[in-house]
Design a protein around this motif. Sequence first.
Motif, PDB file in Angstrom:
ATOM      1  N   MET A  22       0.814  -1.213   0.000  1.00  0.00           N
ATOM      2  CA  MET A  22       0.000   0.000   0.000  1.00  0.00           C
ATOM      3  C   MET A  22       0.853   1.271   0.000  1.00  0.00           C
ATOM      4  O   MET A  22       1.981   1.266   0.502  1.00  0.00           O
ATOM      5  N   GLY A  23       0.282   2.341  -0.556  1.00  0.00           N
ATOM      6  CA  GLY A  23       0.981   3.623  -0.576  1.00  0.00           C
ATOM      7  C   GLY A  23       0.026   4.752  -0.269  1.00  0.00           C
ATOM      8  O   GLY A  23      -1.205   4.575  -0.224  1.00  0.00           O
ATOM      9  N   CYS A  24       0.601   5.936  -0.037  1.00  0.00           N
ATOM     10  CA  CYS A  24      -0.193   7.127   0.278  1.00  0.00           C
ATOM     11  C   CYS A  24       0.514   8.316  -0.359  1.00  0.00           C
ATOM     12  O   CYS A  24       1.725   8.463  -0.244  1.00  0.00           O
ATOM     13  N   GLY A  25      -0.249   9.152  -1.069  1.00  0.00           N
ATOM     14  CA  GLY A  25       0.369  10.302  -1.728  1.00  0.00           C
ATOM     15  C   GLY A  25      -0.683  11.193  -2.339  1.00  0.00           C
ATOM     16  O   GLY A  25      -1.755  11.404  -1.761  1.00  0.00           O
ATOM     17  N   ALA A  26      -0.380  11.727  -3.513  1.00  0.00           N
ATOM     18  CA  ALA A  26      -1.325  12.538  -4.284  1.00  0.00           C
ATOM     19  C   ALA A  26      -1.123  12.169  -5.747  1.00  0.00           C
ATOM     20  O   ALA A  26       0.023  12.064  -6.209  1.00  0.00           O
ATOM     21  N   ALA A  27      -2.237  11.978  -6.460  1.00  0.00           N
ATOM     22  CA  ALA A  27      -2.163  11.379  -7.796  1.00  0.00           C
ATOM     23  C   ALA A  27      -1.383  12.229  -8.799  1.00  0.00           C
ATOM     24  O   ALA A  27      -0.874  11.704  -9.784  1.00  0.00           O
ATOM     25  N   TYR A  28      -1.244  13.548  -8.550  1.00  0.00           N
ATOM     26  CA  TYR A  28      -0.509  14.354  -9.534  1.00  0.00           C
ATOM     27  C   TYR A  28       0.994  14.116  -9.491  1.00  0.00           C
ATOM     28  O   TYR A  28       1.717  14.609 -10.347  1.00  0.00           O
ATOM     29  N   TYR A  29       1.474  13.380  -8.493  1.00  0.00           N
ATOM     30  CA  TYR A  29       2.897  13.017  -8.500  1.00  0.00           C
ATOM     31  C   TYR A  29       3.198  12.017  -9.620  1.00  0.00           C
ATOM     32  O   TYR A  29       4.343  11.785  -9.942  1.00  0.00           O
ATOM     33  N   TRP A  30       2.154  11.400 -10.158  1.00  0.00           N
ATOM     34  CA  TRP A  30       2.379  10.281 -11.088  1.00  0.00           C
ATOM     35  C   TRP A  30       2.033  10.655 -12.533  1.00  0.00           C
ATOM     36  O   TRP A  30       1.722   9.795 -13.343  1.00  0.00           O
ATOM     37  N   THR A  31       2.071  11.944 -12.852  1.00  0.00           N
ATOM     38  CA  THR A  31       1.730  12.362 -14.221  1.00  0.00           C
ATOM     39  C   THR A  31       2.728  11.808 -15.243  1.00  0.00           C
ATOM     40  O   THR A  31       2.405  11.683 -16.413  1.00  0.00           O
ATOM     41  N   GLY A  32       3.946  11.483 -14.783  1.00  0.00           N
ATOM     42  CA  GLY A  32       4.921  10.860 -15.683  1.00  0.00           C
ATOM     43  C   GLY A  32       4.464   9.464 -16.109  1.00  0.00           C
ATOM     44  O   GLY A  32       4.834   8.973 -17.171  1.00  0.00           O
ATOM     45  N   LYS A  33       3.645   8.829 -15.284  1.00  0.00           N
ATOM     46  CA  LYS A  33       3.097   7.501 -15.615  1.00  0.00           C
ATOM     47  C   LYS A  33       1.917   7.659 -16.555  1.00  0.00           C
ATOM     48  O   LYS A  33       1.740   6.913 -17.499  1.00  0.00           O
ATOM     49  N   SER A  34       1.045   8.618 -16.218  1.00  0.00           N
ATOM     50  CA  SER A  34      -0.111   8.923 -17.051  1.00  0.00           C
ATOM     51  C   SER A  34      -0.580  10.340 -16.728  1.00  0.00           C
ATOM     52  O   SER A  34      -0.843  10.652 -15.558  1.00  0.00           O
ATOM     53  N   PRO A  35      -0.685  11.211 -17.732  1.00  0.00           N
ATOM     54  CA  PRO A  35      -1.148  12.589 -17.463  1.00  0.00           C
ATOM     55  C   PRO A  35      -2.549  12.619 -16.856  1.00  0.00           C
ATOM     56  O   PRO A  35      -2.937  13.612 -16.239  1.00  0.00           O
ATOM     57  N   ALA A  36      -3.297  11.513 -17.024  1.00  0.00           N
ATOM     58  CA  ALA A  36      -4.673  11.470 -16.500  1.00  0.00           C
ATOM     59  C   ALA A  36      -4.699  11.512 -14.983  1.00  0.00           C
ATOM     60  O   ALA A  36      -5.716  11.891 -14.387  1.00  0.00           O
ATOM     61  N   THR A  37      -3.584  11.142 -14.333  1.00  0.00           N
ATOM     62  CA  THR A  37      -3.613  11.034 -12.867  1.00  0.00           C
ATOM     63  C   THR A  37      -3.910  12.376 -12.188  1.00  0.00           C
ATOM     64  O   THR A  37      -4.531  12.415 -11.132  1.00  0.00           O
ATOM     65  N   GLN A  38      -3.472  13.495 -12.808  1.00  0.00           N
ATOM     66  CA  GLN A  38      -3.617  14.781 -12.114  1.00  0.00           C
ATOM     67  C   GLN A  38      -5.073  15.184 -11.851  1.00  0.00           C
ATOM     68  O   GLN A  38      -5.342  15.937 -10.921  1.00  0.00           O
ATOM     69  N   PHE A  39      -5.997  14.653 -12.651  1.00  0.00           N
ATOM     70  CA  PHE A  39      -7.406  15.008 -12.440  1.00  0.00           C
ATOM     71  C   PHE A  39      -7.945  14.427 -11.133  1.00  0.00           C
ATOM     72  O   PHE A  39      -8.993  14.844 -10.657  1.00  0.00           O
ATOM     73  N   PHE A  40      -7.234  13.457 -10.577  1.00  0.00           N
ATOM     74  CA  PHE A  40      -7.660  12.862  -9.306  1.00  0.00           C
ATOM     75  C   PHE A  40      -6.934  13.502  -8.122  1.00  0.00           C
ATOM     76  O   PHE A  40      -7.068  13.051  -6.991  1.00  0.00           O
ATOM     77  N   ALA A  41      -6.157  14.552  -8.391  1.00  0.00           N
ATOM     78  CA  ALA A  41      -5.492  15.310  -7.306  1.00  0.00           C
ATOM     79  C   ALA A  41      -5.909  16.772  -7.439  1.00  0.00           C
ATOM     80  O   ALA A  41      -6.814  17.212  -6.744  1.00  0.00           O
ATOM     81  N   ALA A  42      -5.261  17.503  -8.347  1.00  0.00           N
ATOM     82  CA  ALA A  42      -5.640  18.913  -8.557  1.00  0.00           C
ATOM     83  C   ALA A  42      -5.134  19.363  -9.907  1.00  0.00           C
ATOM     84  O   ALA A  42      -4.047  18.976 -10.330  1.00  0.00           O
ATOM     85  N   VAL A  43      -5.916  20.171 -10.579  1.00  0.00           N
ATOM     86  CA  VAL A  43      -5.435  20.883 -11.765  1.00  0.00           C
ATOM     87  C   VAL A  43      -5.783  22.363 -11.577  1.00  0.00           C
ATOM     88  O   VAL A  43      -6.796  22.695 -10.970  1.00  0.00           O
ATOM     89  N   PRO A  44      -4.910  23.252 -12.083  1.00  0.00           N
ATOM     90  CA  PRO A  44      -5.191  24.682 -11.938  1.00  0.00           C
ATOM     91  C   PRO A  44      -6.588  25.030 -12.475  1.00  0.00           C
ATOM     92  O   PRO A  44      -6.993  24.503 -13.523  1.00  0.00           O
ATOM     93  N   PHE A  45      -7.278  25.864 -11.773  1.00  0.00           N
ATOM     94  CA  PHE A  45      -8.632  26.326 -12.146  1.00  0.00           C
ATOM     95  C   PHE A  45      -9.622  25.160 -12.283  1.00  0.00           C
ATOM     96  O   PHE A  45     -10.618  25.263 -12.979  1.00  0.00           O
ATOM     97  N   GLY A  46      -9.299  24.053 -11.623  1.00  0.00           N
ATOM     98  CA  GLY A  46     -10.175  22.879 -11.688  1.00  0.00           C
ATOM     99  C   GLY A  46     -11.171  22.849 -10.540  1.00  0.00           C
ATOM    100  O   GLY A  46     -11.556  23.891 -10.004  1.00  0.00           O
ATOM    101  N   MET A  47     -11.588  21.646 -10.156  1.00  0.00           N
ATOM    102  CA  MET A  47     -12.621  21.495  -9.134  1.00  0.00           C
ATOM    103  C   MET A  47     -12.079  21.816  -7.744  1.00  0.00           C
ATOM    104  O   MET A  47     -10.916  21.539  -7.456  1.00  0.00           O
ATOM    105  N   ASN A  48     -12.950  22.355  -6.896  1.00  0.00           N
ATOM    106  CA  ASN A  48     -12.590  22.500  -5.483  1.00  0.00           C
ATOM    107  C   ASN A  48     -12.938  21.193  -4.761  1.00  0.00           C
ATOM    108  O   ASN A  48     -13.398  20.232  -5.386  1.00  0.00           O
ATOM    109  N   ALA A  49     -12.706  21.169  -3.450  1.00  0.00           N
ATOM    110  CA  ALA A  49     -12.873  19.922  -2.686  1.00  0.00           C
ATOM    111  C   ALA A  49     -14.295  19.371  -2.785  1.00  0.00           C
ATOM    112  O   ALA A  49     -14.499  18.163  -2.968  1.00  0.00           O
ATOM    113  N   GLN A  50     -15.258  20.269  -2.686  1.00  0.00           N
ATOM    114  CA  GLN A  50     -16.653  19.819  -2.685  1.00  0.00           C
ATOM    115  C   GLN A  50     -17.057  19.227  -4.044  1.00  0.00           C
ATOM    116  O   GLN A  50     -17.710  18.190  -4.117  1.00  0.00           O
TER     117      GLN A  50
END
Length: 371
Positions: A105-133
């Motif tokens: 198991m691991g713990c982190g934030a999905a945007y650390y893995w954009t080198g694996k797949s650029p799609a990962t950042q949408f599950f963490a944060a993108v500029p001007f993207g969704m807020n927490a709610q």
Amino acid sequence: MKRKEFLKKSIIATVAGTSILSACAPDKKLDTEQTNTINYNKIHRWKMVTTWPPNFPVLGEAANLFAEMVEKMSGGRLLIKVFGGGQLVPPLEAFDTVASGTVEMGCGAAYYWTGKSPATQFFAAVPFGMNAQMLNSWLVSGGGYELWKEVYARFNLIPLMGGNSGVQMGGWFNREINSIEDFKGLKMRIPGLGGKVIEKAGAAAVLVAGSELYTSLERGVIDALEWVGPYHDYKMGFHKIAKYYYSPGWHEPGTELEFFMNNKAYEKLSSDLKEIVQSASQRIQNWMLAEFDFQNAIYYQKILEEEKVEVKKFPKPVLDSLKNYTVQSLEEVIGSDPISKKVYEHYKDFLKKASVYNKLTEEAYYNLIAK
Ligand code: CA
């Protein structure tokens, strides 16, 4: 049953059912009777590698809390030993370590893995993207979590929601930002896509380790930095060496944190243990935003009352320019990757609808109570 009461009960059942069915549904392919007897008495000993320093406020604490909750809920049948970044493997090797099955198991934030797949950042944060709610709605009820599972399945991983930071702050600056021109030549520590965006405006996005941030800003090696929000920033002491504290964190409008599990390790769990890890994830999802929102509100007052920092908002034309650069940057990083495009389109669609609706409700209400 009276009609009113019946309706009330039906509504409650539907509402509860929606959230559970959308994101946290038990795996229907499994036969409950069978899976509950397989390995039912087995004690699983897992390791969790994290991207945070050991016991790091809120983020590292969440990893520890998760392990404690799972141990208690499982009656000691799933024991998870948590390792801070660097204790077992370097922080940014957590993803590969779990994908390979070396650790469960691991713990982190999905945007650390954009080198694996650029799609990962949408599950963490993108500029001007969704807020927490919004992100919580998209993940829990809107199909976002299903997409996240699809992206991680390619790496033999299963993601779990791991809390959210809420809107972060825009950062500490020793130079005033009055127009987009002020980004020209600015050296700023800002990771990820936010860094790419300010580079389009003529700034230099610099990588600096967390432990060296204070001295880098103090000595003028960098002109600005972003970290998290008042709680974490105050503990780092940035208010002692920066003139301006800017808002909002356009680059991290609500960063989702994550847990991820090796799928073979997960499949060895009995069905009740699988439900337990999902339940612990949802408790962390709830706890973390509460903790961030609470501590940030308290520590912001401390900064206002005790320190000589000037708190400023980025001017609207500056944010508009950064937003345009963000759209360009996103198109570039996603390129022709089909799964990233699929996630981006899905994400954009809900962001638009949620933004339109929130103007009527959340935004209108915040404006009503703001002083
Ligand atoms: Ca940040």
